[in-house]
Scaffold this motif. Sequence first.
Motif, short mmCIF file in Angstrom:
data_model
loop_
_atom_site.label_atom_id
_atom_site.label_comp_id
_atom_site.label_asym_id
_atom_site.label_seq_id
_atom_site.Cartn_x
_atom_site.Cartn_y
_atom_site.Cartn_z
N VAL A 39 0.84 -1.19 0.00
CA VAL A 39 0.00 0.00 0.00
C VAL A 39 0.89 1.25 0.00
CG1 VAL A 39 -1.74 1.29 1.29
CG2 VAL A 39 -1.83 -1.21 1.23
N ARG A 40 0.57 2.18 -0.86
CA ARG A 40 1.36 3.42 -0.95
C ARG A 40 0.59 4.55 -0.29
NH1 ARG A 40 4.10 6.75 -5.75
NH2 ARG A 40 6.15 6.93 -4.82
N CYS A 41 1.20 5.19 0.70
CA CYS A 41 0.57 6.29 1.42
C CYS A 41 1.54 7.47 1.48
CB CYS A 41 0.16 5.86 2.83
SG CYS A 41 -1.06 4.53 2.88
N ARG A 42 1.46 8.33 0.51
CA ARG A 42 2.30 9.53 0.52
C ARG A 42 1.75 10.53 1.55
NH1 ARG A 42 5.85 10.85 -3.44
NH2 ARG A 42 6.01 9.53 -5.30
N PRO A 43 2.60 11.32 2.18
CA PRO A 43 2.12 12.31 3.16
C PRO A 43 1.12 13.28 2.53
CG PRO A 43 4.50 12.05 3.31
CD PRO A 43 4.07 11.30 2.09
N GLY A 44 0.02 13.48 3.21
CA GLY A 44 -0.98 14.42 2.74
C GLY A 44 -1.86 13.92 1.62
N ARG A 45 -1.72 12.64 1.23
CA ARG A 45 -2.54 12.08 0.15
C ARG A 45 -3.21 10.79 0.62
NH1 ARG A 45 1.42 12.23 -5.16
NH2 ARG A 45 2.33 14.31 -4.84
N PRO A 46 -4.38 10.46 0.06
CA PRO A 46 -5.02 9.19 0.41
C PRO A 46 -4.16 8.02 -0.05
CG PRO A 46 -6.60 10.69 -0.63
CD PRO A 46 -5.23 11.28 -0.82
N CYS A 47 -4.26 6.92 0.65
CA CYS A 47 -3.50 5.72 0.29
C CYS A 47 -4.02 5.13 -1.02
CB CYS A 47 -3.60 4.67 1.40
SG CYS A 47 -2.87 5.17 2.97
N ALA A 48 -3.20 4.29 -1.63
CA ALA A 48 -3.59 3.58 -2.84
C ALA A 48 -2.89 2.24 -2.86
CB ALA A 48 -3.23 4.38 -4.09
N LEU A 49 -3.47 1.29 -3.57
CA LEU A 49 -2.91 -0.05 -3.64
C LEU A 49 -1.77 -0.11 -4.65
CD1 LEU A 49 -3.30 -3.00 -2.62
CD2 LEU A 49 -4.83 -3.35 -4.57
N VAL A 50 -0.70 -0.79 -4.28
CA VAL A 50 0.40 -1.04 -5.22
C VAL A 50 0.25 -2.42 -5.84
CG1 VAL A 50 2.90 -1.41 -5.40
CG2 VAL A 50 2.02 0.50 -4.07
N GLY A 51 -0.03 -3.44 -5.02
CA GLY A 51 -0.20 -4.77 -5.56
C GLY A 51 -0.45 -5.77 -4.46
N VAL A 52 -0.63 -7.03 -4.87
CA VAL A 52 -0.89 -8.15 -3.96
C VAL A 52 0.26 -9.12 -4.04
CG1 VAL A 52 -2.51 -9.97 -3.34
CG2 VAL A 52 -3.35 -7.90 -4.47
N LEU A 53 0.85 -9.44 -2.90
CA LEU A 53 1.94 -10.40 -2.90
C LEU A 53 1.41 -11.81 -3.14
CD1 LEU A 53 3.29 -7.93 -1.49
CD2 LEU A 53 4.68 -9.57 -0.23
N PRO A 54 2.18 -12.66 -3.82
CA PRO A 54 1.72 -14.03 -4.09
C PRO A 54 1.70 -14.90 -2.86
CG PRO A 54 3.96 -13.73 -4.87
CD PRO A 54 3.48 -12.37 -4.46
N SER A 55 2.38 -14.50 -1.80
CA SER A 55 2.40 -15.26 -0.55
C SER A 55 2.16 -14.33 0.62
CB SER A 55 3.74 -15.99 -0.38
OG SER A 55 3.98 -16.87 -1.45
N VAL A 56 1.81 -14.91 1.75
CA VAL A 56 1.50 -14.13 2.94
C VAL A 56 2.74 -13.96 3.80
CG1 VAL A 56 0.12 -14.03 5.04
CG2 VAL A 56 -0.88 -14.92 2.93
N ALA A 57 3.01 -12.72 4.20
CA ALA A 57 4.12 -12.43 5.11
C ALA A 57 3.56 -12.27 6.52
CB ALA A 57 4.85 -11.16 4.67
#
Length: 211
Positions: free
Chosen positions: A192-210
């Motif tokens: 998830v990408r959350c730049r300061p002062g901006r709403p978050c947005a999805l980058v991607g889904v990992l193929p495995s769970v961390a």
Amino acid sequence: MVAHAAHPGSSSRVRRRALLGTAVLAALVALAGLAAYLARDGRSVPENPASKPYIRPRALLIAPKTRDPIAYGRAAAAALWSYDTRAYSQSELRKALHGWLTAEAQYADPASVDKAVPSAVLWQEMAANGQFATARVNEGHFPHAFTQALQADPGAITQAYVYAVTVSGKQSIVWKGSPAGGAESRSTTLAVRCRPGRPCALVGVLPSVAP
């Protein structure tokens, strides 16, 4: 990804930004390979009543306006685990989920989102049975490897503002002829990408769970 730039220095900066954008994903993929779907532990979560959602088709979920990466990750996981073949098509679902992705194309990974959606052929079979799924999110957290990396280098997050978020919960599925449906525990790790002062947005889904 940009292959050439007007000046050598510019090319270097573009390549560095792209690498930073994928660094968190690459590191967690390697670590998550040792614990793939470890979070599928069958935790007890109250199930949604099967009759209620079947009466009224579900609308496509819209990304929330939040600057909290964990809150955004929880919402994104719910969207990925939810679908309703009675209300919209497979392509409409994919388009809606792509709307959760960051607008910065060099960071977005739409292919990883598409993998979470049933194929067009499977969707047709599910639609014939009026199948739909609802999601119940249990919790969300930063994976251990991610928090360790931040502790080791707190300033690293300011280079790309990409956070890893692991979410667990339950997916309930209902179809014609089976009002009781079925349910299974689900877990996923998202970037998830959350730049300061901006709403978050999805980058991607990992193929495995961390974890």
